[in-house]
Design a protein around this motif. Structure first.
Motif, mmCIF file in Angstrom:
data_model
loop_
_atom_site.group_PDB
_atom_site.id
_atom_site.type_symbol
_atom_site.label_atom_id
_atom_site.label_comp_id
_atom_site.label_asym_id
_atom_site.label_seq_id
_atom_site.Cartn_x
_atom_site.Cartn_y
_atom_site.Cartn_z
ATOM 1 N N UNK A 35 5.112 10.883 -7.834
ATOM 2 C CA UNK A 35 5.795 11.141 -6.551
ATOM 3 C C UNK A 35 7.200 10.567 -6.489
ATOM 4 N N UNK A 36 7.384 9.347 -7.021
ATOM 5 C CA UNK A 36 8.699 8.718 -6.982
ATOM 6 C C UNK A 36 9.695 9.483 -7.847
ATOM 7 N N UNK A 37 9.277 9.870 -9.050
ATOM 8 C CA UNK A 37 10.167 10.612 -9.939
ATOM 9 C C UNK A 37 10.501 11.983 -9.361
ATOM 10 N N UNK B 119 0.824 -1.207 0.000
ATOM 11 C CA UNK B 119 0.000 0.000 0.000
ATOM 12 C C UNK B 119 0.863 1.264 0.000
ATOM 13 N N UNK B 120 1.946 1.232 0.778
ATOM 14 C CA UNK B 120 2.870 2.373 0.798
ATOM 15 C C UNK B 120 3.516 2.553 -0.566
ATOM 16 N N UNK B 121 3.991 1.458 -1.161
ATOM 17 C CA UNK B 121 4.677 1.555 -2.447
ATOM 18 C C UNK B 121 3.733 2.037 -3.550
ATOM 19 N N UNK C 295 3.668 5.533 -6.748
ATOM 20 C CA UNK C 295 3.565 5.447 -8.216
ATOM 21 C C UNK C 295 2.158 5.698 -8.729
ATOM 22 N N UNK C 296 1.181 5.833 -7.856
ATOM 23 C CA UNK C 296 -0.209 6.026 -8.277
ATOM 24 C C UNK C 296 -0.740 7.317 -7.675
ATOM 25 N N UNK C 297 -1.367 8.149 -8.516
ATOM 26 C CA UNK C 297 -1.982 9.397 -8.079
ATOM 27 C C UNK C 297 -3.406 9.436 -8.613
ATOM 28 N N UNK C 298 -4.386 9.581 -7.703
ATOM 29 C CA UNK C 298 -5.798 9.627 -8.088
ATOM 30 C C UNK C 298 -6.200 8.422 -8.940
ATOM 31 N N UNK C 299 -5.670 7.249 -8.587
ATOM 32 C CA UNK C 299 -6.037 6.028 -9.289
ATOM 33 C C UNK C 299 -5.314 5.805 -10.600
ATOM 34 N N UNK C 300 -4.385 6.693 -10.973
ATOM 35 C CA UNK C 300 -3.654 6.548 -12.237
ATOM 36 C C UNK C 300 -2.179 6.255 -11.960
#
Length: 571
Positions: A57-59, A41-43, A47-52
């Motif tokens: 965030x990682x980049x 869930x943390x990971x 890599x996911x924002x608003x379901x996409x």
């Protein structure tokens, strides 16, 4: 042979041959719910924002010089320095404990291992009591007419505290390897004309170097992911990646917290994989080798070398007293004194806080009760789970190394990451079948404690199981016992001391767990003794050391009680 095959077939038909696969399935389910799902869930947040799926965030973190250079760089830098200092303190202890036999050796070994089971927040309180502005060091300097020093917050305090915590780990790993050095190889080198020093350099040291490197790798992992010590002793000036993850979570920046967690976990898992590979190789190489005997510290005749050895042992005992025991003694002293005057004001303050404190303030009695209840619940989860994984990891089957690695992953994923995952995945809730499933904060705390404690149960149960004489098990099987019955009636009773030791570790780790608890107990009434100590540190030294003394007493008492119960069962 045919009879054995027929017996195996009958056993599988009767359902008894599936006991170990069922055990593996239950253990995997528990690990999935308590650990892998929350961490995933943390990971996902990274890599996911608003379901996409965006990796945004990682980049953002990976391309930010501040996080990659300053945060990650400083975290690695202090971990390297902490590791070097831990190795310097730990190696002499390994030499003393592995090479000499003397009265009090067992006591010295036990005292050396005390810091390894002391809660990290307690270490922070002890160092405040020793090196703080009103600590025992400045009191001694003032009494001697010397100027006082201000060592907190500082990088030096972080490094010494990490060495206090991890030097015993280096001692334990290297001493075990030193005790397993092949005596035959040393004798062969001596018979070929090598001097004692040449034999040590060419034969002993090459056998010890993998253990030294692996002890250093483990220390680096633990100091790289350290939280309570940098938080308490370093402040914002010396914040590590763990402190930034905690800060991002408090600011509700879950994507940034998750991205930093991905960086930290990647480094830790890589080093832990190397350590597990070393452990498997060592178990294979050392099996059956004749080991070096320990020398008596007080021989019949004295030589310059033996006098030097005895002085070295005495010096190491002094270092143990100064580095490992003095901070704890300072904490006890600070809890009952003010400016050198004996007083119980700190304990009276705790009692007053209990009866008159505001509802939002931390009170001592609920913290003690919560810690004991969480410890008992953790024991109920971690001990069976750890014992089951210890059984599974000592069985011979294809892919065992993968099971071992997956089972040990909680050892290198920090409590902050686990706590954040449990908060996001279970406390906030999971939607399924049109309903949102949530768990209480107290349940999540027990889950976090069980995840932190169970690898230590595995590591205390698995070695005696692996050394067990398989002929005893085969005899039970030949007499008609199923695999499960042989496990319960033969194997576990023979390794019961390891089970008891695992129980002691699990309970003590739960009592002292801080990283995940400070996230999951925030804003609720599920705070524990370590959280109470941290709330007092930096505000009032007396109450912090008094609460730390209570925590130390409860941790020590838990070891005594569990060892006594274990002794009764063993008898």
């Amino acid at each position: 042979m045919e009879g054995r095959v027929a017996a195996d077939v009958r056993e599988r038909v009767n359902g008894r041959g599936y006991a170990l696969p069922l055990l593996a399935a239950v253990a995997a389910l528990l690990l999935g719910v308590l650990f892998y799902y929350p961490v995933a869930t943390v990971f996902v947040d990274a890599v996911v924002v608003d379901g996409r799926l965006t990796f945004g965030p990682l980049l953002e973190v990976l391309t930010d010089d501040f996080y990659v250079g300053r945060v990650l760089g400083f975290t690695a830098y202090q971990a390297v320095l902490s590791t070097l200092l831990s190795v310097v303190l730990g190696l002499p202890g390994a030499w003393v404990l592995a090479r000499f036999e003397f009265r009090g050796r067992a006591t010295l070994r036990s005292v050396t291992m005390v810091p390894f089971v002391v809660p990290s927040v307690l270490v922070a309180a002890a160092f405040y009591a020793t090196f703080g502005a009103s600590g025992t060091l400045n009191a001694a300097l003032s009494a001697a007419g010397l100027p006082t020093v201000d060592l907190l917050p500082s990088l030096s305090a972080i490094l010494v505290a990490h060495a206090f915590y991890n030097a015993p780990l280096v001692t334990r790993v290297v001493a075990a390897a030193w005790e397993s050095v092949d005596a035959g190889a040393v004798e062969t080198a001596r018979s070929l004309g090598a001097s004692p020093r040449r034999a040590v350099r060419d034969v002993v040291l090459p056998q010890l170097m993998p253990a030294v490197l692996m002890g250093a790798a483990l220390t680096f992992v633990f100091t790289f992911a350290s939280f309570a010590i940098p938080l308490a002793l370093g402040g914002s000036q010396y914040a590590t990646i763990e402190v930034f993850i905690y800060s991002a979570r408090r600011q509700l920046e879950y994507g940034r917290a998750a991205s930093l967690a991905v960086l930290e976990t990647g480094v830790s898992l890589s080093l832990m994989a190397l350590y597990l590979r070393y452990e498997r190789a060592r178990a294979t190489e050392r099996r059956g080798a004749r080991t070096l005997p320990r020398r008596p510290l007080v021989p019949d005749s004295w030589t310059r070398e033996r006098v030097a050895s005895r002085l070295a042992v005495a010096g190491y005992a002094a270092v143990v007293a100064l580095v490992f025991l003095a901070p704890l003694a300072s904490m006890l002293y600070a809890s009952v004194t003010v400016e050198g005057r004996f007083t119980l004001d700190a304990y009276r303050f705790l009692l007053e806080r209990q009866t008159a404190g505001a509802a939002f303030q931390v009170k001592p009695f609920p913290a003690i009760v919560n810690s004991l209840l969480f410890g008992a619940a953790t024991l109920a989860v971690a001990l069976p789970l750890g014992t089951a994984m210890g059984v599974l990891t000592t069985r011979r089957f294809r892919g065992r190394w993968l099971v071992d690695a997956l089972s040990m992953a909680p050892l290198v994923v920090s409590g902050i990451v686990v706590g954040l995952g449990l908060l996001r995945g279970l406390v906030f809730g999971v939607e399924a079948f049109g309903y949102r499933f949530t768990v209480a904060g107290a349940v999540a705390i027990v889950a976090a404690h069980a995840v932190a404690a169970y690898p230590f149960v595995v590591r205390t149960v698995a070695p005696p199981l692996d050394r067990l004489d398989r002929a005893l098990v085969e005899s039970a099987r030949a007499l008609g016992a199923s695999r499960a019955r042989a496990l319960v009636d033969v194997e576990l009773p023979l390794v019961w001391p390891g089970v008891v030791a695992g129980a002691a570790f699990a309970f003590a780790i739960s009592i002292g767990e801080f990283d995940a608890t400070v996230i999951l107990a925030e804003g609720g009434g599920s705070y524990t003794m370590p959280v109470a100590v941290e709330r007092f540190i930096g505000r009032r030294l007396g109450p912090a050391t008094a609460m730390g003394t209570v925590l130390l007493a409860v941790t020590a008492a838990s070891f005594v009680v569990i060892e006594r119960v274990g002794g009764e069962f063993r008898g």
